[in-house]
Motif scaffolding. Structure first.
Motif, PDB file in Angstrom:
ATOM      1  N   GLN A 130     -26.364  -0.717  19.635  1.00 23.90           N
ATOM      2  CA  GLN A 130     -26.601  -0.611  21.077  1.00 23.90           C
ATOM      3  C   GLN A 130     -25.639   0.375  21.725  1.00 23.90           C
ATOM      4  OE1 GLN A 130     -25.929  -3.436  19.430  1.00 23.90           O
ATOM      5  NE2 GLN A 130     -27.387  -5.062  19.938  1.00 23.90           N
ATOM      6  N   ARG A 142     -21.552 -11.111  23.677  1.00 26.11           N
ATOM      7  CA  ARG A 142     -22.346 -10.619  22.543  1.00 26.11           C
ATOM      8  C   ARG A 142     -23.813 -10.969  22.737  1.00 26.11           C
ATOM      9  NH1 ARG A 142     -20.009 -12.112  16.795  1.00 26.11           N
ATOM     10  NH2 ARG A 142     -21.567 -10.534  16.228  1.00 26.11           N
ATOM     11  N   GLN A 143     -24.071 -12.146  23.241  1.00 24.65           N
ATOM     12  CA  GLN A 143     -25.444 -12.567  23.488  1.00 24.65           C
ATOM     13  C   GLN A 143     -26.111 -11.663  24.519  1.00 24.65           C
ATOM     14  OE1 GLN A 143     -25.833 -16.796  24.354  1.00 24.65           O
ATOM     15  NE2 GLN A 143     -27.667 -16.455  25.574  1.00 24.65           N
ATOM     16  N   GLU A 171     -26.872  -8.217  22.909  1.00 27.48           N
ATOM     17  CA  GLU A 171     -27.995  -8.292  21.981  1.00 27.48           C
ATOM     18  C   GLU A 171     -29.319  -8.576  22.680  1.00 27.48           C
ATOM     19  OE1 GLU A 171     -26.621 -11.253  19.264  1.00 27.48           O
ATOM     20  OE2 GLU A 171     -25.099  -9.924  18.364  1.00 27.48           O
TER      21      GLU A 171
END
Length: 456
Positions: free
Chosen positions: A130, A388-389, A392
């Motif tokens: 990303q 992080r969630q 993602e």
């Protein structure tokens, strides 16, 4: 990142192409007569532990490369504009600097950056995709390498929400209407506290809320042709939402005078139940409210409310890249130092200096036992996991970007630096100006500023 309390910085714009290119001829480049290489690194990390971590990395590199001298300078975001413009005028830019993601396209469009393919390749598949994808530009080369990253989170005091049991928590919110009702109820249930506090003292933070709320309402700052679009139904709803937050008592009336640091303190002191924040806030909470329990009293939500015209929320991705200037005779050595910087042990020093704020670009670092053993990671790991969630999820976008294609526009930074959006919000929310009139004025100013820069 909000934690830096930075103010708008206009590094370079398409309108300044000719003067900028001229200023950069012979820029940087401190190779001495005896062949020694002198590299200057500018960054915006002022935390003493981070500065010391970079000093250690530099010392190790210099020991292995006795012909190279590296000097670091920590530059506050409030000072970077003046310092950068002075360096441009003097033709004396640093070899390496951090910039906002939006500025990479501007500098690339002027052919001012050196590709950093070797640095990126040294990270291999361990580099979070990303982040890499943002700076792999049309010619197939990588022109920026993210030093660390984080996402903007909804942070709240669960103990204050518990006093309004029927209101739920931010994790329950789906719509803007829900949020107004919830934050108003929390305000009423807590004497001296408000459901929401914003940091409105700096233009940077107001710009943040405008683009995040607009993107969470299905809106855009630029249309399919790359033309600025402010006077829209989605923007009108953003301003109406802001006014309703004010009028309902959900939003603290002090919001427009609050710095970012003030907003963190407001949560710590119990004057606000909810703020929007990055991970460096943990140090404020530990210092000013040591009795509050992370993960119990202080929590983060994995979502944001969505506007009436939106389908899903977005949040901010702070992922500032290192860039190296093309005309520096020491560009090759600068890129080599960056490769050294990202070597595992060296890089662990950097992100370990403020681990709740400087999240690693190396995926494997999250599972590294030394990283997991850091006290901050053990205490605040739930917040790191939440970031992080968000990354993602694909809903985390850089500053001023409401959808990925916006990052391709080389004049995105012009709108950011103009304060047009900030003035519009101030006129409506603080001065009760008619919303349609305020949007029309902002649109006219933006058209005048940006239309000369359009390709068509």
């Amino acid at each position: 990142m909000r934690a830096k309390g930075r103010y708008p910085v206009r590094i370079a714009t398409a309108a300044a192409a000719t003067s900028l290119a001229a200023a950069l001829v012979g820029c940087g480049g401190d190779t001495t007569d005896d062949g020694r290489v002198e590299i200057t690194v500018w960054h915006t990390e002022s935390t003493p532990t981070t500065v010391e971590a970079l000093n250690e990395i530099i010392a190790d590199y210099e020991a292995a490369h006795p012909d190279v001298t590296i000097t670091q300078e920590s530059v506050g975001w409030g000072d970077l504009q003046v310092k950068f413009q002075a360096a441009l005028a003097a033709g004396d830019l640093p070899e390496i600097t951090q910039v906002e993601p939006m500025f990479v396209r501007t500098l690339y469009a002027q052919d001012l950056l050196v590709p950093l393919d070797e640095v990126v390749d040294s990270l291999g598949d361990d580099y979070l995709p990303q982040l890499r994808e943002m700076f792999e530009l049309p010619d197939g080369h990588d022109y920026g390498v993210v030093h660390a990253w984080g996402t903007d989170s909804v942070v709240y005091r669960a103990d204050l929400y518990a006093k309004a049991p029927g209101a739920g928590t931010p994790e329950d919110l789906e719509t803007w209407d829900d949020s107004i009702e919830q934050w108003e109820a929390v305000s009423e249930a807590n004497d001296g506290a408000h459901g929401l506090m914003l940091a409105g003292d700096a233009a940077h933070n107001v710009n943040e809320e405008v683009y995040l709320w607009l993107g969470s309402n299905g809106g855009r700052l630029f249309d399919r042709n790359g033309h600025v679009t402010i006077d829209t139904p989605q923007m009108r709803e953003v301003l109406e939402y802001w006014v309703e937050l004010r009028d309902s008592g959900a939003l603290s009336p002090a919001w427009s005078s609050q710095t970012y640091a003030d907003s963190l303190s407001a949560l710590a002191r119990g004057e606000a139940a909810t703020i929007f924040s990055f991970g460096r806030a943990t140090y404020t909470f530990e210092d000013q409210a040591p009795d509050l329990v992370p993960g119990k009293d202080i929590k983060v939500a994995p979502n944001r409310p969505v506007g009436p015209s939106g389908d899903e929320w977005i949040t901010q991705l702070d992922a500032e890249p290192w860039v190296v200037f093309k005309d520096s005779p020491d560009a090759e050595a600068a890129a080599d130092f960056l490769s050294f910087f990202f070597e595992r042990q060296n890089y662990r020093r950097w992100i370990g200096s403020v681990p709740t704020q400087l999240l690693p670009v190396r995926a494997s670092t999250f599972d590294d036992p030394e990283y997991q053993a850091l006290p901050e990671v053990r205490t605040w790991g739930f917040w790191i996991d939440m970031q992080r969630q968000m990354l993602e999820s694909g809903r985390a976008y850089p500053l001023m970007v409401t959808q990925p294609s916006d990052l391709e526009l080389p004049y995105l930074s012009d709108l950011y630096g103009s304060e047009i959006l900030v003035d519009m919000v101030s006129e409506v929310v603080e001065n009760d100006k008619d919303i349609d009139e305020a949007m029309a004025d902002a649109q006219a100013r933006a058209d005048e500023l940006l239309s000369p820069l359009y390709d068509d």
